[in-house]
Design a protein around this motif. Structure first.
Motif, PDB file in Angstrom:
ATOM      1  N   UNK A 136     -29.354 -37.145 -36.619  1.00 22.09           N
ATOM      2  CA  UNK A 136     -29.057 -36.536 -37.918  1.00 22.09           C
ATOM      3  C   UNK A 136     -28.125 -35.342 -37.753  1.00 22.09           C
ATOM      4  N   UNK A 137     -28.370 -34.514 -36.735  1.00 20.97           N
ATOM      5  CA  UNK A 137     -27.491 -33.366 -36.480  1.00 20.97           C
ATOM      6  C   UNK A 137     -26.094 -33.823 -36.110  1.00 20.97           C
ATOM      7  N   UNK A 138     -26.007 -34.871 -35.296  1.00 18.57           N
ATOM      8  CA  UNK A 138     -24.693 -35.391 -34.900  1.00 18.57           C
ATOM      9  C   UNK A 138     -23.943 -35.975 -36.084  1.00 18.57           C
ATOM     10  N   UNK A 139     -24.675 -36.595 -37.000  1.00 18.88           N
ATOM     11  CA  UNK A 139     -24.028 -37.191 -38.171  1.00 18.88           C
ATOM     12  C   UNK A 139     -23.341 -36.113 -39.010  1.00 18.88           C
ATOM     13  N   UNK A 140     -23.951 -34.938 -39.092  1.00 24.77           N
ATOM     14  CA  UNK A 140     -23.351 -33.832 -39.845  1.00 24.77           C
ATOM     15  C   UNK A 140     -22.112 -33.278 -39.151  1.00 24.77           C
ATOM     16  N   UNK A 141     -21.979 -33.537 -37.851  1.00 23.84           N
ATOM     17  CA  UNK A 141     -20.851 -33.025 -37.075  1.00 23.84           C
ATOM     18  C   UNK A 141     -19.879 -34.127 -36.671  1.00 23.84           C
ATOM     19  N   UNK A 142     -20.000 -35.279 -37.281  1.00 24.74           N
ATOM     20  CA  UNK A 142     -19.184 -36.428 -36.868  1.00 24.74           C
ATOM     21  C   UNK A 142     -17.690 -36.210 -37.084  1.00 24.74           C
ATOM     22  N   UNK A 143     -17.338 -35.212 -37.894  1.00 22.85           N
ATOM     23  CA  UNK A 143     -15.924 -34.958 -38.206  1.00 22.85           C
ATOM     24  C   UNK A 143     -15.255 -33.996 -37.230  1.00 22.85           C
ATOM     25  N   UNK A 144     -16.020 -33.346 -36.342  1.00 21.25           N
ATOM     26  CA  UNK A 144     -15.438 -32.313 -35.482  1.00 21.25           C
ATOM     27  C   UNK A 144     -14.766 -32.962 -34.274  1.00 21.25           C
ATOM     28  N   UNK A 145     -13.852 -32.231 -33.586  1.00 20.95           N
ATOM     29  CA  UNK A 145     -13.158 -32.828 -32.435  1.00 20.95           C
ATOM     30  C   UNK A 145     -14.017 -32.989 -31.192  1.00 20.95           C
ATOM     31  N   UNK A 146     -15.011 -32.093 -30.994  1.00 21.86           N
ATOM     32  CA  UNK A 146     -15.741 -32.062 -29.737  1.00 21.86           C
ATOM     33  C   UNK A 146     -17.209 -31.712 -29.977  1.00 21.86           C
ATOM     34  N   UNK A 147     -18.103 -32.509 -29.402  1.00 23.40           N
ATOM     35  CA  UNK A 147     -19.532 -32.247 -29.466  1.00 23.40           C
ATOM     36  C   UNK A 147     -20.064 -31.919 -28.068  1.00 23.40           C
ATOM     37  N   UNK A 148     -21.099 -31.091 -28.023  1.00 23.68           N
ATOM     38  CA  UNK A 148     -21.859 -30.876 -26.797  1.00 23.68           C
ATOM     39  C   UNK A 148     -23.296 -31.276 -27.098  1.00 23.68           C
ATOM     40  N   UNK A 149     -23.831 -32.178 -26.293  1.00 26.91           N
ATOM     41  CA  UNK A 149     -25.144 -32.737 -26.550  1.00 26.91           C
ATOM     42  C   UNK A 149     -26.105 -32.268 -25.475  1.00 26.91           C
ATOM     43  N   UNK A 150     -27.155 -31.566 -25.872  1.00 26.66           N
ATOM     44  CA  UNK A 150     -28.197 -31.129 -24.964  1.00 26.66           C
ATOM     45  C   UNK A 150     -29.187 -32.271 -24.765  1.00 26.66           C
TER      46      UNK A 150
END
Length: 330
Positions: A136-150
């Motif tokens: 759910x958190x990733x879905x809210x950030x799906x538009x950003x260029x770069x994710x960091x996943x813990x």
């Protein structure tokens, strides 16, 4: 004229808890330093990190022990011998950079002969939690260029798959925070490649990463806890492909630039990271970020309230702080 130094602890509550494999953070506890010359004041911030045996009280004691030398005029290079690398020295070093730029009527980038940072992509972090919450958190950030996943060592494959399914577009850094074994690293390589992961950050505990010597990963591996200062670079190139530089580890921008030069000379790519912090920690790190393949500076975006005039987030792009905030004249 003698300088004046003030140092204090400040607490910034987080808007939401920040979870990694080592625990949960709800408040960013920082040390704020101001150094004045009678006309101008330079500011700096450090984030004491329990993982490295640091606390706000200990950092303030370190600064107090160095007070006489700093107020008598010790410069940034003298700090390298007066204070140990860590959050306390970071706060003092960055305050001295700020004061030096203001005293010269210029900016820190001008002093260094580099460009003034502009807006740039920064990793936006998906904290550790139940797989459905991470998705759910990733879905809210799906538009950003770069994710960091813990992730952790319990269900990393499920966590990575869930985040990638929820956010198919962004580049992704996977960060186990030292929670994997060497067997995990080897076993998960095909999954990391399949899920289009761009970087694996510090999967093994620092001091227990000799198994990476000569290991050829499908996805580049970054050293974080395994590298603090320039002297740590020797031997890293056989274990890692990237070095994550944090000013709280190097003891300031001065040490960070030294580490960046040493890592680049060893053929390692550069990454810049941060603790959960205010914008006063991020402003100096943005100068180094211009040299980095990976930028992870979303610390202030976890706060309920940041320092006035600080950096801003525009869809995963970090916008530098307002003029006069740090490292230049208003």
């Amino acid at each position: 004229m003698l300088r004046t130094l003030t140092a204090q602890g400040d607490a910034f509550p987080l808007a939401t808890p920040f979870r990694i494999s080592r625990g949960v953070k709800t408040v960013a506890d920082v040390v704020t330093v101001e150094i004045g010359d009678g006309e101008r004041v330079g500011r700096g911030e450090g984030v004491p990190y329990p993982r490295y045996g640091e606390s706000v009280a200990d950092a303030l004691a370190e600064i107090e022990a160095a007070r006489a030398a700093i107020e008598a005029g010790a410069d940034r290079h003298a700090l390298l011998t007066i204070m140990r690398a860590g959050a306390a020295r970071n706060a003092v070093d960055c305050a001295l950079w700020d004061l030096e730029a203001k005293s010269a009527g210029t900016s820190v980038p001008a002093l260094l002969g580099c460009s003034t940072p502009g807006r740039m992509p920064t990793a936006m972090t998906v904290g550790l939690g139940p797989v459905e919450e991470m998705a759910a958190a990733a879905r809210l950030l799906a538009h950003v260029p770069l994710l960091k996943v813990k992730v952790d060592g319990v269900a990393p494959a499920d966590q990575i798959r869930a985040v990638r399914a929820a956010a198919p577009g962004p580049r992704i850094i996977v960060d186990p925070n030292e929670s994997w074994t060497l067997e995990d690293v080897a076993r998960l390589q095909p999954l990391l490649a399949e899920q289009r992961i761009d970087l694996l950050e510090q999967p093994l505990p620092a001091g227990q990463d000799d198994g990476l010597d000569g290991f050829r990963p499908l996805v580049p591996i970054a050293a974080d806890e395994s590298v603090h200062v320039a002297e740590d670079v020797a031997g890293l190139a056989r274990r890692y492909q990237v070095v994550n530089i944090k000013l709280d580890k190097t003891g300031g921008l001065t040490g960070a630039l030294m580490l960046a030069d040493a890592a680049a000379a060893a053929g390692l790519q550069l990454m810049v990271g941060c603790m959960i912090c205010s914008s006063l920690s991020i402003a100096p790190a943005l100068i180094l970020a211009q040299r980095c393949a990976f930028v992870d500076l979303d610390g202030p975006f976890w706060l309920s309230n940041d320092r006035a005039g600080g950096v801003r987030n525009d869809g995963g792009l970090i916008i530098p702080a307002a003029a006069g905030f740090w490292g230049d004249t208003a």
